[in-house]
Design a protein around this motif. Structure first.
Motif, short mmCIF file in Angstrom:
data_model
loop_
_atom_site.label_atom_id
_atom_site.label_comp_id
_atom_site.label_asym_id
_atom_site.label_seq_id
_atom_site.Cartn_x
_atom_site.Cartn_y
_atom_site.Cartn_z
N ILE A 1 10.50 -28.29 113.51
CA ILE A 1 11.84 -28.33 112.93
C ILE A 1 12.20 -26.94 112.41
O ILE A 1 11.42 -26.35 111.66
N ILE B 1 15.25 -25.07 110.34
CA ILE B 1 16.47 -25.29 109.56
C ILE B 1 17.06 -23.92 109.21
O ILE B 1 16.38 -23.10 108.59
N HIS C 1 5.19 -39.21 115.01
CA HIS C 1 4.64 -40.29 114.19
C HIS C 1 5.68 -40.86 113.24
O HIS C 1 5.36 -41.29 112.13
N GLY D 1 6.66 -27.29 105.26
CA GLY D 1 6.20 -28.19 104.21
C GLY D 1 5.02 -27.58 103.48
O GLY D 1 4.33 -26.72 104.02
N PRO D 2 4.80 -28.02 102.23
CA PRO D 2 3.73 -27.43 101.40
C PRO D 2 2.33 -27.62 101.99
O PRO D 2 1.42 -26.86 101.67
N ASP D 3 2.14 -28.63 102.85
CA ASP D 3 0.82 -28.85 103.47
C ASP D 3 0.81 -28.49 104.95
O ASP D 3 -0.11 -28.88 105.67
N LEU E 1 10.50 -25.41 109.17
CA LEU E 1 10.21 -26.33 108.07
C LEU E 1 8.71 -26.66 108.14
O LEU E 1 8.29 -27.47 108.95
N ASN F 1 6.16 -37.87 106.99
CA ASN F 1 5.60 -37.25 108.19
C ASN F 1 6.47 -36.12 108.74
O ASN F 1 5.96 -35.18 109.33
N THR F 2 7.78 -36.22 108.55
CA THR F 2 8.62 -35.17 109.14
C THR F 2 8.90 -34.02 108.18
O THR F 2 9.01 -32.88 108.61
N LEU F 3 9.01 -34.31 106.87
CA LEU F 3 9.46 -33.27 105.94
C LEU F 3 8.38 -32.83 104.95
O LEU F 3 8.57 -31.82 104.27
N ASN F 4 7.30 -33.57 104.84
CA ASN F 4 6.19 -33.20 103.94
C ASN F 4 6.69 -32.90 102.52
O ASN F 4 6.43 -31.85 101.95
N ARG G 1 0.26 -35.99 98.98
CA ARG G 1 1.16 -35.06 98.29
C ARG G 1 2.36 -35.79 97.67
O ARG G 1 2.73 -35.52 96.53
N THR H 1 2.44 -29.79 107.24
CA THR H 1 2.47 -30.98 108.09
C THR H 1 3.90 -31.39 108.44
O THR H 1 4.11 -32.47 108.99
N GLY H 2 4.88 -30.55 108.11
CA GLY H 2 6.26 -30.87 108.47
C GLY H 2 6.41 -30.96 109.98
O GLY H 2 5.68 -30.32 110.73
N GLY H 3 7.35 -31.80 110.43
CA GLY H 3 7.68 -31.85 111.85
C GLY H 3 6.83 -32.78 112.69
O GLY H 3 6.84 -32.67 113.91
N GLU H 4 6.10 -33.70 112.07
CA GLU H 4 5.30 -34.66 112.86
C GLU H 4 6.22 -35.76 113.41
O GLU H 4 6.13 -36.93 113.04
N LEU H 5 7.09 -35.36 114.32
CA LEU H 5 8.14 -36.26 114.79
C LEU H 5 7.59 -37.39 115.66
O LEU H 5 8.21 -38.45 115.77
#
Lengths: 343, 343
Positions: free
Chosen positions: B166, B168, B185, B175-177, B173, A275-278, A314, B179-183
């Motif tokens: 996020i 960096i 959840h 992510g390929p989809d 950040l 969920n955070t890094l995908n 993914r 969806t990165g950073g869903e902190l």
């Protein structure tokens, strides 16, 4: 383009790398080719108790021995990568004060090795080296060969503790203090079991080899029947995660439940990074991966239940492929990466 | 260096950006300068129920209105950034099917806006835009001005849910989809309260405005005395996190305990990102930050208790500075970033 000059020809002969996995017990140095194949390695005791200078001597000796075994000259080596226990400062090349390297305090290891071999040296922490090894030449390479993405990879190493490494778009996430990727010390139960790091409910307290042994022991003490009791002749101090694995193979129901729960709890930790890094790929390493689908099936199921659909679809959750060689191969990969950008 | 040609002079006049915060209720477009200062903004209703074409018309209108209010021509604009609810595909510029944009399905929003204004357009998700706004022109800028590092930044937005972003080493950040950073959840209690995402024990279920109201209500139903009961005339359906804040200011002990616990639980989530990402700065945004030290002191204390010393000492835990403008300013910043690399 002009023809290569003789000087350039000489340089292109320098095609190899040496990666060192420097641990509290042993030092493993390996000669590695630029595709990540291990050519030869040497393993010698670290002998930490004999003092810093002695251990640094051993480390230099491991590098020479690896070159000897590969029948190469150090002139054929482009760079040396060192994977060391942390805390360390990768930019300055300094090992700060790792708990399992007694007596080590602010040792400029990179400079010491550079001066000895007159080669570029990079220093990084051991968990990062192992993660980079799997990214470059292990599970990540395998995924790329299969036409799957593997540029963003997270590696959990389940040993005495739980180590972690994070690679984002092909680059290690080190953080300004080189403490990025401490995945074992993420809380999965804020009121949970006390961890030796001072926190409560860290992933490590549940899914490390130590955590597996603790949970097994607790179940036996609560009266659960298991062949493990006979396997240790009633002496629960002799329980190991390897014995739990052996009991699993013999069909023991407690061992099966413990490994299943390990998969579920590991899945909680994986869902958090999904969920955070995908990530494209989540690599699990350490002895416990020998449990195979007994571990991976519940882990994958838990990630499907907990993480968002799209990143969960993914993320390939796969076993590590390099075993104990991940550290030295990865250290070599980090050295190559530093020389010429991402591999 | 040669003198600037007339063509170059014309180009350097194009010095401004437009950032759009596209939400399910309102669209806010802002003219922003290359230092991140907001020059003028326009807010108009999104009117999602009137259909996709109508809303896209409103979005175009918001951009023109913002330019009018700033008394600039669109010829002065270098690029447009769009922050939209996800899921979306930032590389393709497509809004996929956000739950709060009824009827939207695979809309090529970037192309539609590019064709209208003949300008480069970038699309990213709203939480990323808000995080980037704070990084570029809010709490991150403030930290850099104070001589502190702020290249790695994590932003938690506490609203109805908990959003995250996020950054960096200065880069989002995604992510390929995307969806990165869903902190919000991430699991902080694997056997905890059910979240509407399907998971259990998500950070969001405890520290969002919704979570604050739920925990307050549960305490009142269990018989805890509080002035909140009178404030809502005994109708607990009227509880809001804003009322909890008002009760806190009036010295109510239940409200004080709820906000304190919110800080502690938020601290668990922050400690997890501190251990995994080693950020320079952790920014908290949303209405609840008005509670100030009532929220931040227990959050910081919990991070000190849970995270490793070194990254915990590094991470500054600070309130957001841009409020509701973070989204449109950040969208403008992402557009600038896409044009010329990291700001």
């Amino acid at each position: 383009m002009a023809k290569a000059s003789p000087a350039r020809k000489t340089r292109t002969k320098k095609a190899l790398l040496i990666g060192v996995d420097f641990g509290g017990t042993n030092i493993v140095a390996a000669v590695v080719d630029p595709e990540g194949a291990l050519i030869a390695k040497a393993k010698i005791p670290a002998e930490i108790s004999r003092g810093v200078d002695h251990t640094i001597g051993n480390l230099k000796r491991s590098i020479r021995e690896a070159a000897d075994r590969a029948r190469i000259s150090l002139k054929d080596v482009m760079a040396i990568g060192l994977g060391s226990p942390g805390p360390l400062n990768s930019r300055a090349g300094i090992v700060i004060n790792p708990p399992n390297l007694t007596g080590w305090r602010n040792i400029p290891l990179r400079t010491l090795i550079e001066e000895e071999f007159h080669l570029p040296v990079v220093l990084d922490n051991d968990a990062n080296a192992a993660a980079f090894g799997e990214f470059w030449a292990g599970a990540g390479l395998s995924a790329r060969k299969a036409g799957k993405g593997a540029q963003t990879l997270v590696c959990f190493t389940l040993g005495t503790g739980v180590g972690g490494g994070i690679i984002i778009d092909g680059a290690l996430l080190r953080g300004p203090d080189d403490t990025g990727g401490e995945l074992g010390h993420c809380t999965i139960d804020y009121d949970g079991y006390p961890c030796k790091c001072g926190n409560r409910g860290c992933l490590e307290t549940y899914v490390s080899a130590t955590g597996i042994v603790r949970r097994t022991r607790e179940a036996i003490e609560q009266g659960e029947k298991t062949i493990l009791f006979e396997m240790v002749n009633g002496d629960l101090d002799r329980l190991t995660s390897k014995l739990v694995h052996e009991a699993l193979l013999k069909g023991d129901s407690l061992a099966a439940r413990i490994i299943h729960e390990t998969g579920v709890l590991l899945g909680v930790g994986i869902a958090n990074v999904v969920n955070t890094l995908n990530p494209d790929i989540v690599v699990i390493s350490g002895g416990v991966i020998e449990a195979g689908e007994h571990l991976f099936a519940p882990a994958r199921e838990e990630v499907r239940k907990r993480a968002f659909d799209c990143p969960a679809r993914r993320a390939q959750i796969v076993p590590a492929l390099l075993g104990d060689d991940a550290g030295c191969i990865g250290a070599a990969g980090i050295a190559l990466d530093a020389l010429k950008g991402q591999p």
